[in-house]
Design a protein around this motif. Sequence first.
Motif, PDB file in Angstrom:
ATOM      1  N   ASP A   2      65.936  63.907  40.850  1.00 52.17           N
ATOM      2  CA  ASP A   2      66.285  63.861  39.432  1.00 52.17           C
ATOM      3  C   ASP A   2      65.082  64.095  38.524  1.00 52.17           C
ATOM      4  OD1 ASP A   2      68.944  63.433  40.054  1.00 52.17           O
ATOM      5  OD2 ASP A   2      68.786  61.256  39.922  1.00 52.17           O
ATOM      6  N   GLU A   3      63.918  63.567  38.921  1.00 54.93           N
ATOM      7  CA  GLU A   3      62.710  63.748  38.117  1.00 54.93           C
ATOM      8  C   GLU A   3      62.303  65.225  38.064  1.00 54.93           C
ATOM      9  OE1 GLU A   3      58.031  62.428  38.303  1.00 54.93           O
ATOM     10  OE2 GLU A   3      59.510  61.159  39.275  1.00 54.93           O
ATOM     11  N   LYS A   6      64.825  67.165  35.933  1.00 53.87           N
ATOM     12  CA  LYS A   6      64.599  66.936  34.501  1.00 53.87           C
ATOM     13  C   LYS A   6      63.403  67.749  34.017  1.00 53.87           C
ATOM     14  CE  LYS A   6      63.962  63.350  31.078  1.00 53.87           C
ATOM     15  NZ  LYS A   6      63.871  61.933  30.792  1.00 53.87           N
ATOM     16  N   LEU A   7      62.336  67.774  34.803  1.00 53.37           N
ATOM     17  CA  LEU A   7      61.143  68.530  34.433  1.00 53.37           C
ATOM     18  C   LEU A   7      61.455  70.021  34.324  1.00 53.37           C
ATOM     19  CD1 LEU A   7      58.056  68.547  33.934  1.00 53.37           C
ATOM     20  CD2 LEU A   7      57.794  68.839  36.396  1.00 53.37           C
ATOM     21  N   GLU A  16      70.519  70.605  32.824  1.00 53.64           N
ATOM     22  CA  GLU A  16      70.150  69.929  34.062  1.00 53.64           C
ATOM     23  C   GLU A  16      70.972  70.442  35.241  1.00 53.64           C
ATOM     24  OE1 GLU A  16      69.600  65.699  34.037  1.00 53.64           O
ATOM     25  OE2 GLU A  16      68.309  65.784  32.272  1.00 53.64           O
ATOM     26  N   GLY A  48      62.918  61.066  46.590  1.00 52.86           N
ATOM     27  CA  GLY A  48      62.172  59.975  45.987  1.00 52.86           C
ATOM     28  C   GLY A  48      61.431  59.130  46.993  1.00 52.86           C
TER      29      GLY A  48
END
Length: 69
Positions: A2-3, A6-7, A16, A48
């Motif tokens: 997810d990070e 988003k980036l 997204e 993650g």
Amino acid sequence: MDEVVKLVSEKAGISEDKARIAVQVVAGVLKDRMPDAMAGQVDAYLKGEGKAGNLGDMAGKIGGMFGKK
């Protein structure tokens, strides 16, 4: 993941949903071109479970695979 999604969404100015597809495609291409152990690190990072330092170390090796130094 997810990070990273988003980036990519923010940097590319895309939704997204589109960023998630882009990340999945790029990750798939990279994993197809690298040794299994490194491919597993990409999966772990996107889940993650990995550390950015490990991914940074891999970046140099990946660049070599594509003729970059």
